[in-house]
Motif scaffolding. Structure first.
Motif, PDB file in Angstrom:
ATOM      1  N   SER A 148      -5.220   6.716   4.877  1.00 39.45           N
ATOM      2  CA  SER A 148      -5.491   6.253   6.250  1.00 39.45           C
ATOM      3  C   SER A 148      -4.365   5.362   6.743  1.00 39.45           C
ATOM      4  O   SER A 148      -3.955   5.451   7.907  1.00 39.45           O
ATOM      5  N   VAL A 178       0.825  -1.204   0.000  1.00 43.18           N
ATOM      6  CA  VAL A 178       0.000   0.000   0.000  1.00 43.18           C
ATOM      7  C   VAL A 178       0.862   1.259   0.000  1.00 43.18           C
ATOM      8  O   VAL A 178       0.544   2.245  -0.656  1.00 43.18           O
ATOM      9  N   GLY A 188      -4.034   5.122   0.107  1.00 44.09           N
ATOM     10  CA  GLY A 188      -3.171   4.792   1.251  1.00 44.09           C
ATOM     11  C   GLY A 188      -3.093   5.874   2.306  1.00 44.09           C
ATOM     12  O   GLY A 188      -2.239   5.824   3.196  1.00 44.09           O
ATOM     13  N   GLN A 205      -6.853   9.937  -3.838  1.00 42.41           N
ATOM     14  CA  GLN A 205      -8.029   9.141  -4.186  1.00 42.41           C
ATOM     15  C   GLN A 205      -8.298   8.072  -3.136  1.00 42.41           C
ATOM     16  O   GLN A 205      -7.403   7.680  -2.397  1.00 42.41           O
ATOM     17  N   GLY A 249      -8.473   4.755  -1.504  1.00 33.92           N
ATOM     18  CA  GLY A 249      -7.636   3.568  -1.664  1.00 33.92           C
ATOM     19  C   GLY A 249      -6.186   3.893  -1.942  1.00 33.92           C
ATOM     20  O   GLY A 249      -5.366   2.999  -2.129  1.00 33.92           O
TER      21      GLY A 249
HETATM   22  N1  LIG Z   1      -6.099  -4.250   6.944  1.00 34.46           N
HETATM   23  C1  LIG Z   1      -5.999  -4.262   5.614  1.00 34.46           C
HETATM   24  N2  LIG Z   1      -5.783  -5.436   4.997  1.00 34.46           N
HETATM   25  C2  LIG Z   1      -5.683  -5.487   3.649  1.00 34.46           C
HETATM   26  N3  LIG Z   1      -5.729  -4.412   2.857  1.00 34.46           N
HETATM   27  C3  LIG Z   1      -5.941  -3.217   3.422  1.00 34.46           C
HETATM   28  C4  LIG Z   1      -6.076  -3.089   4.855  1.00 34.46           C
HETATM   29  N4  LIG Z   1      -6.260  -1.776   5.126  1.00 34.46           N
HETATM   30  C5  LIG Z   1      -6.242  -1.137   3.940  1.00 34.46           C
HETATM   31  N5  LIG Z   1      -6.041  -1.981   2.927  1.00 34.46           N
HETATM   32  C6  LIG Z   1      -5.932  -1.636   1.536  1.00 34.46           C
HETATM   33  O1  LIG Z   1      -4.922  -0.659   1.404  1.00 34.46           O
HETATM   34  C7  LIG Z   1      -5.293   0.310   0.461  1.00 34.46           C
HETATM   35  C8  LIG Z   1      -5.233   1.691   1.083  1.00 34.46           C
HETATM   36  O2  LIG Z   1      -6.229   1.798   2.060  1.00 34.46           O
HETATM   37  P1  LIG Z   1      -6.448   3.118   2.893  1.00 34.46           P
HETATM   38  O3  LIG Z   1      -7.531   2.842   3.880  1.00 34.46           O
HETATM   39  O4  LIG Z   1      -5.170   3.586   3.409  1.00 34.46           O
HETATM   40  O5  LIG Z   1      -6.988   4.091   1.747  1.00 34.46           O
HETATM   41  P2  LIG Z   1      -7.472   5.596   1.866  1.00 34.46           P
HETATM   42  O6  LIG Z   1      -6.578   6.388   1.054  1.00 34.46           O
HETATM   43  O7  LIG Z   1      -7.609   5.961   3.312  1.00 34.46           O
HETATM   44  O8  LIG Z   1      -8.893   5.498   1.210  1.00 34.46           O
HETATM   45  P3  LIG Z   1     -10.246   6.295   1.580  1.00 34.46           P
HETATM   46  O9  LIG Z   1     -10.126   7.646   1.028  1.00 34.46           O
HETATM   47  O10 LIG Z   1     -11.300   5.497   0.900  1.00 34.46           O
HETATM   48  O11 LIG Z   1     -10.372   6.267   3.063  1.00 34.46           O
HETATM   49  C9  LIG Z   1      -6.657  -0.055  -0.038  1.00 34.46           C
HETATM   50  O12 LIG Z   1      -6.527  -0.726  -1.265  1.00 34.46           O
HETATM   51  C10 LIG Z   1      -7.185  -1.004   1.003  1.00 34.46           C
HETATM   52  O13 LIG Z   1      -8.025  -1.949   0.422  1.00 34.46           O
END
Ligand SMILES: Nc1ncnc2c1ncn2[C@@H]1O[C@H](COP(=O)(O)OP(=O)(O)OP(=O)(O)O)[C@@H](O)[C@H]1O
Ligand SMILES: [Mg+2]
Lengths: 380, 234
Positions: free
Chosen positions: B49, B24, B47, B43, B45
Motif C-alpha cells: 500500500s 518501509v 509495503g 505479505q 506489512g
Molecule cells: N503512516 C504510517 N506510519 C508508520 N508506519 C506505517 C505507516 N503506514 C504504514 N506503516 C508501516 O509500514 C509497513 C508497510 O505497510 P503497508 O500498509 O504498506 O503494508 P501492506 O503491504 O499494504 O500490508 P497489507 O497487505 O496488510 O495491506 C507496515 O509495517 C506498517 O506498519
C-alpha cells in the motif's frame, strides 16, 4: 465553487438533525439579540423622550438683551442645518399672579402656538375643558396653580410684575406637564401678550429648537448654526446641560454592545465546535475527494459554505423568533415597556450572525487542509 | 511498448523525525508499460500500500524519483499533484469509498466535476455507459449508502474511469467481496483494460487473481522480490 456549494448542501441535508440543531442554536442567539436590542433601544428612546422630548434641545439668546428681527434670524438658522425639526420664538418674563388673597410667583411665557406645540406638545397636556389662548391676555396655567390660587376656567386673575404695569388675564385652561416645577410656575400666553407687558416692541427672548437627531446637537448642529449667525448670540444645547443623562445613555449603549458581543461569541463557539466535529465526521469523504484531486481551497470552501448556509438559515429563523418574542412580549406581558423596532438593527443582527458563522467555519475549513488522505485510507 | 511510469530508487521511511523511524521501502526500481495489466502481491506489512500510495502521489517518497511519462512528479506542488491525480489517475480502494451522500451517478461524475469542467451531455452519457458496463444501469439514482458492497465497488470502478485516466490504481479492490463477485470484478477490469487501453496496477493477496495478470510483482520487506512478466501471446 459550485461543486463546493453543492457538496456543502448535500452534507447538511444528509445529517438533518444536526443541521437543525445548529440552525436553532444560531437562531436563539439572533433572537436574543433582536429582543434585547429592541428593548434597550426602546428604553433609551423613552428615556430621551421623557427627558428632552418636550423641551428645547437647542436654544439661542443674547445675554441680558431681547432679540430683534427674530423672523430673519429664524430663517437663517433654518437654512444652516438640515437637522432642525422645529424652530419657534419664545419670550419670557416673571411676576406673580394674584387672585383674591392668594398670590403665586410665576414665569410668564409667550408662545407662537403653531410651532411651539411641536416642542411642548401643549395640546396633549391640556386638561378637560381647556383651549389654547387665541386672543391676547388669555392664559393657560400649570395645573397646580388651579388649587394654589383657587381659580377655574373663565376666571380673571391679576398679573403683577415688579417692573412693568399690572394686567388682567383671562384663564382659558390648565396644562399638566407631570413635572411639579412647571405645573407650579408656568403661565403660558401669546407672544403679543408678553411683548405688550415689556414694551420693547416686536422682540423675543429665545429661539428654541428641536432636532431630528438629538445626539448631533452639540457636535454638528450647534457648529453649523454658529457659522451662520452673529457671535453675539449664545447657543446652548441639551447635551451641555445634561451630562449625567448622557453618561446614563452611554452606559446603556455599552451594555447593549456587551450583550451583542456575548451573543456573537457564543454563536461563534457553538458553530465552530459543531463544524469542527463535522470535519471529523466527513474526513472519509474529504479523503476520497482529495484522492480524486480536489484542491485544498475547494475542500475548505465546502466548510465555508456550510457556515454560510447555517448562518443564513439561522439568521432567518432567529429574526422570526425574535419578532415573535417581541410581539408576544408587547401583547401579553401587560406592561408598558417600550420597544423600538428598527429594520436597520434587524439587518445588522442577521448580518452579524452570518458573518460570525462564516468566521466560525474558518477553523474547520483550515483544519480540512491538514487532513491527510493516507490516514483516511489506512484507517478504513 | 512505451513506459508510462518509472520509479527510481524509491525509499520510504515513516516517522522520520521521531525516535523510532520505520523504513518501509528500500531502493525500489520499477517500470510500468502503457496499457499493461499489473499486479502487486506480498505479505501483509511488506509495503504494498505504501508503494501504491506513492505511485498515486497521495504520499511523497522519502527519497527517489517517480516519472510519469517524462515528468518528474517530485517537482510538482501539492496543487499540481492534485490536478495530476484528477486528470491522469483513477483510484479504487479496498473499502468502496463512495461519497454516501450522493447517488451512484453523482459519485461517478465526481472526478469530472472536480476538474471544474461543465457537465455536458457527452460526459453524462459516458457516466451512464460506464455504469452500464459495470452492470449498474438500473441503480444510477440510488444513494451510495443504499447499494450493496459489490455494487459500491463497481460504482467505484466506474468512477475511476470517468476522466479517462492513463492509470488506474487499485488497492485490494475485491478484498471484502465473495469469490464470485471477485471473479466478475476482475473480468470487468480486464475488459476495461482491453477496451480503453488503461494501465492497471492492482494490489491483491489472491495468487489466483495475480496469475491472470500480465505481470506479477512480489514485494518482500520493502523490496522487489520477484517480477514476472507473462510472455505476450498473440
Ligand atoms: N503512516 C504510517 N506510519 C508508520 N508506519 C506505517 C505507516 N503506514 C504504514 N506503516 C508501516 O509500514 C509497513 C508497510 O505497510 P503497508 O500498509 O504498506 O503494508 P501492506 O503491504 O499494504 O500490508 P497489507 O497487505 O496488510 O495491506 C507496515 O509495517 C506498517 O506498519
Ligand atoms: Mg495494504
Amino acid at each position: 465553487m459550485k461543486l463546493a456549494f453543492q457538496i456543502a448542501k448535500r452534507f447538511l441535508l444528509a445529517s438533518k438533525r444536526q443541521t437543525i440543531v445548529i440552525i436553532l442554536g444560531i437562531a436563539v442567539g439572533v433572537s436574543v439579540q433582536v429582543f434585547i436590542g429592541a428593548l434597550i433601544a426602546g428604553l433609551q428612546d423613552s428615556l430621551v423622550n421623557t427627558t428632552i422630548g418636550s423641551r428645547s434641545q437647542i436654544t439661542i439668546n443674547i445675554e441680558d438683551e431681547y432679540i430683534t428681527g427674530y423672523n430673519e434670524l429664524i430663517d437663517t438658522i433654518k437654512d444652516s442645518s438640515e437637522n432642525i425639526r422645529v424652530i419657534t420664538p419664545t419670550i419670557t418674563t416673571s411676576g406673580s399672579l394674584i387672585k383674591n388673597s392668594n398670590s403665586e410667583i410665576i414665569v410668564l411665557r409667550g408662545f407662537e402656538f403653531d410651532s411651539a406645540d411641536n416642542i411642548y406638545k401643549l395640546t396633549e397636556k391640556l386638561t378637560e375643558g381647556s383651549t389654547l389662548p387665541d386672543e391676547d391676555n388669555e392664559i393657560l396655567l400649570g395645573i397646580n396653580l388651579k388649587e394654589n390660587l383657587g381659580i377655574d376656567i373663565g376666571d380673571t386673575v391679576e398679573f403683577d410684575s415688579a417692573i412693568y404695569d399690572n394686567r388682567d388675564f383671562k384663564v382659558v385652561g390648565f396644562f399638566d406637564f407631570e413635572v411639579n416645577e412647571i405645573n407650579n410656575t408656568w403661565t403660558i400666553s401669546t407672544i403679543n401678550t408678553v411683548q405688550a407687558i415689556i414694551e420693547q416692541g416686536d422682540v423675543v427672548g429665545n429661539i428654541e429648537m428641536q432636532l431630528n437627531e438629538v445626539f448631533d446637537a452639540e457636535d454638528f448642529t450647534k457648529t453649523e448654526i454658529a457659522k451662520n449667525i452673529d457671535n453675539k448670540y449664545n447657543i446652548s444645547t441639551w447635551i451641555s446641560e445634561n451630562e449625567s443623562l448622557l453618561s446614563g445613555l452611554q452606559g446603556q449603549s455599552i451594555s447593549s454592545l456587551m450583550i451583542q458581543i456575548f451573543v456573537i461569541v457564543s454563536v461563534v463557539l457553538g458553530i465552530s465546535s459543531t463544524l469542527a466535529i463535522t470535519v471529523l465526521q466527513k474526513s472519509k469523504q474529504l479523503g476520497i475527494l482529495k484522492a480524486m484531486g480536489i484542491q485544498d481551497s475547494d475542500a475548505s470552501l465546502i466548510f465555508l459554505f456550510e457556515g454560510l448556509l447555517l448562518g443564513i438559515f439561522g439568521a432567518i429563523v432567529g429574526l422570526l423568533l425574535g419578532i415573535g418574542l417581541l410581539y408576544a412580549f408587547t401583547t401579553f406581558s401587560g406592561t408598558d415597556i417600550p420597544i423600538s423596532f428598527d429594520l436597520g438593527f434587524l439587518a445588522l443582527s442577521a448580518g452579524i450572525a452570518i458573518a460570525a458563522s462564516m468566521i466560525a467555519a474558518l477553523i474547520p475549513a483550515l483544519k480540512s487542509r491538514k487532513l491527510s488522505v493516507i490516514e483516511v485510507i489506512r484507517n478504513g | 511498448m512505451a513506459s508510462i511510469l518509472s520509479l527510481r530508487k524509491i525509499n520510504k521511511t515513516y516517522g522520520e523525525n521521531t525516535k523510532n523511524p520505520t523504513k518501509v521501502l528500500f531502493d525500489v526500481d520499477l517500470e510500468f508499460e502503457e496499457s499493461s495489466f499489473n499486479s502487486i502481491i506480498g505479505q501483509s506489512g511488506s509495503g504494498k500500500s505504501t508503494l501504491l500510495n506513492i505511485i498515486g502521489s497521495l504520499d511523497r517518497p522519502t527519497s527517489g524519483n517517480i516519472y510519469f511519462k517524462e515528468e518528474d512528479l517530485g517537482k510538482l506542488s501539492n496543487k499540481q499533484l492534485a490536478e495530476f491525480r484528477n486528470r491522469s489517475l483513477g483510484f479504487i480502494f479496498q473499502f468502496h469509498y463512495l461519497l454516501p451522500e450522493f447517488t451512484a451517478m453523482e459519485n461517478v461524475l465526481m472526478p469530472y466535476r472536480i476538474s471544474k469542467k461543465e457537465i455536458t451531455e457527452d460526459v453524462t452519457s459516458r457516466a451512464e455507459e460506464l455504469l452500464d458496463i459495470v452492470g449498474l444501469g438500473n441503480f444510477k439514482h440510488k444513494l451510495a449508502t443504499n447499494l450493496s458492497g459489490g455494487q459500491q465497488q463497481r460504482v467505484a470502478i466506474a468512477r475511476s474511469l470517468i476522466n479517462n485516466p492513463s492509470i488506474v490504481l487499485a488497492d485490494e479492490p475485491t478484498g471484502n467481496l465473495d469469490s464470485d463477485t471477485t471473479e466478475k470484478v476482475y473480468e470487468l477490469l480486464r475488459d476495461i483494460n482491453k477496451k480503453f487501453k488503461t494501465t492497471f496496477i492492482i494490489i491483491t493477496h489472491d495468487r489466483t487473481v495475480a496469475e491472470k495478470t500480465d505481470r506479477v510483482i512480489e514485494i518482500k520487506d520493502g523490496k522487489v522480490y520477484l517480477d514476472i512478466s507473462k510472455q505476450k501471446t498473440l
